[in-house]
Scaffold this motif. Sequence first.
Motif, short mmCIF file in Angstrom:
data_model
loop_
_atom_site.label_atom_id
_atom_site.label_comp_id
_atom_site.label_asym_id
_atom_site.label_seq_id
_atom_site.Cartn_x
_atom_site.Cartn_y
_atom_site.Cartn_z
N MET A 63 142.50 -60.71 39.72
CA MET A 63 141.15 -60.37 40.13
C MET A 63 141.06 -58.86 40.37
SD MET A 63 139.14 -61.76 43.44
CE MET A 63 137.41 -61.89 43.35
N ASP A 64 140.02 -58.24 39.82
CA ASP A 64 139.82 -56.81 39.97
C ASP A 64 138.86 -56.58 41.14
OD1 ASP A 64 139.66 -54.12 39.65
OD2 ASP A 64 138.78 -54.18 37.66
N ASP A 65 139.35 -55.95 42.21
CA ASP A 65 138.52 -55.74 43.38
C ASP A 65 138.09 -54.29 43.52
OD1 ASP A 65 141.13 -55.03 43.88
OD2 ASP A 65 141.20 -55.88 45.89
N ARG A 66 137.94 -53.60 42.36
CA ARG A 66 137.45 -52.22 42.38
C ARG A 66 135.97 -52.21 42.72
NH1 ARG A 66 138.76 -49.39 36.82
NH2 ARG A 66 137.51 -51.14 36.15
N HIS A 86 128.80 -47.74 39.50
CA HIS A 86 127.55 -47.12 39.95
C HIS A 86 127.53 -46.91 41.46
CE1 HIS A 86 126.44 -51.33 40.76
NE2 HIS A 86 125.48 -50.85 41.52
N LEU A 87 128.18 -47.79 42.22
CA LEU A 87 128.24 -47.62 43.67
C LEU A 87 129.17 -46.48 44.05
CD1 LEU A 87 128.30 -51.31 44.95
CD2 LEU A 87 126.39 -49.70 44.95
N GLU A 88 130.29 -46.37 43.37
CA GLU A 88 131.22 -45.27 43.64
C GLU A 88 130.55 -43.93 43.33
OE1 GLU A 88 135.82 -43.95 42.92
OE2 GLU A 88 134.97 -45.48 41.60
N VAL A 89 129.88 -43.84 42.20
CA VAL A 89 129.19 -42.61 41.82
C VAL A 89 128.12 -42.27 42.85
CG1 VAL A 89 127.59 -41.62 40.12
CG2 VAL A 89 129.67 -42.79 39.35
N SER A 90 127.32 -43.23 43.23
CA SER A 90 126.27 -43.00 44.21
C SER A 90 126.85 -42.52 45.55
CB SER A 90 125.47 -44.29 44.42
OG SER A 90 124.47 -44.12 45.39
N ASP A 132 129.01 -51.52 36.08
CA ASP A 132 129.97 -52.12 37.01
C ASP A 132 131.42 -51.75 36.73
OD1 ASP A 132 128.09 -53.48 38.64
OD2 ASP A 132 127.83 -54.95 37.04
N ALA A 133 131.82 -51.81 35.48
CA ALA A 133 133.25 -51.64 35.16
C ALA A 133 133.56 -50.33 34.46
CB ALA A 133 133.72 -52.81 34.31
N ARG A 163 145.99 -47.10 41.10
CA ARG A 163 145.32 -46.17 40.19
C ARG A 163 145.01 -44.91 40.98
NH1 ARG A 163 141.78 -47.78 36.15
NH2 ARG A 163 140.09 -47.00 37.42
N ASP A 164 145.72 -43.82 40.69
CA ASP A 164 145.56 -42.57 41.42
C ASP A 164 144.79 -41.55 40.59
OD1 ASP A 164 147.05 -43.62 43.51
OD2 ASP A 164 148.91 -42.66 42.87
N TRP A 165 144.08 -40.67 41.29
CA TRP A 165 143.38 -39.57 40.62
C TRP A 165 144.40 -38.57 40.12
CZ3 TRP A 165 138.46 -39.93 39.37
CH2 TRP A 165 137.62 -40.78 40.11
N VAL A 166 144.28 -38.20 38.86
CA VAL A 166 145.20 -37.28 38.21
C VAL A 166 144.37 -36.19 37.52
CG1 VAL A 166 146.93 -37.07 36.38
CG2 VAL A 166 146.91 -39.10 37.84
N LEU A 167 144.82 -34.94 37.65
CA LEU A 167 144.16 -33.84 36.95
C LEU A 167 144.42 -34.00 35.46
CD1 LEU A 167 142.65 -31.11 37.09
CD2 LEU A 167 144.91 -30.02 37.25
#
Length: 113
Positions: A1-4, A8-12, A34-35, A62-66
């Motif tokens: 199950m993907d619980d990300r 659109h909510l993250e962007v907002s 959504d995805a 999943r980490d933010w990477v430059l």
Amino acid sequence: MDDRLPAHLEVSGLIRAVQAQGGFATVIAKGERDAGTLIVICCENGTKLRAYERMPQLDGTRDWVLSKSQDTENPQEFAEYLARRQRQDSDLWILELDIANAERFIGIVHCNN
């Protein structure tokens, strides 16, 4: 199950957080609601652009990477990179955060700012 969180909510949320701190944030490209995946461009006063993407890690996180920094001698290369990523991923969101130390909004802390 993907619980990300839906894209659109993250962007907002990112836009509102940056604006609440006196910065400017804008959607450059709108992806799948959504995805969709997300590239966050961090800059200050429209300069020194840095693109971050979440990359899968060995532990499953999943980490933010430059993924790309703007070359001052070849600034067009940065735009070409974004265009290439959009062609590769039609679900891609591109969000620009223009504020001092923009990386803090995606959880990246720099000690030398």
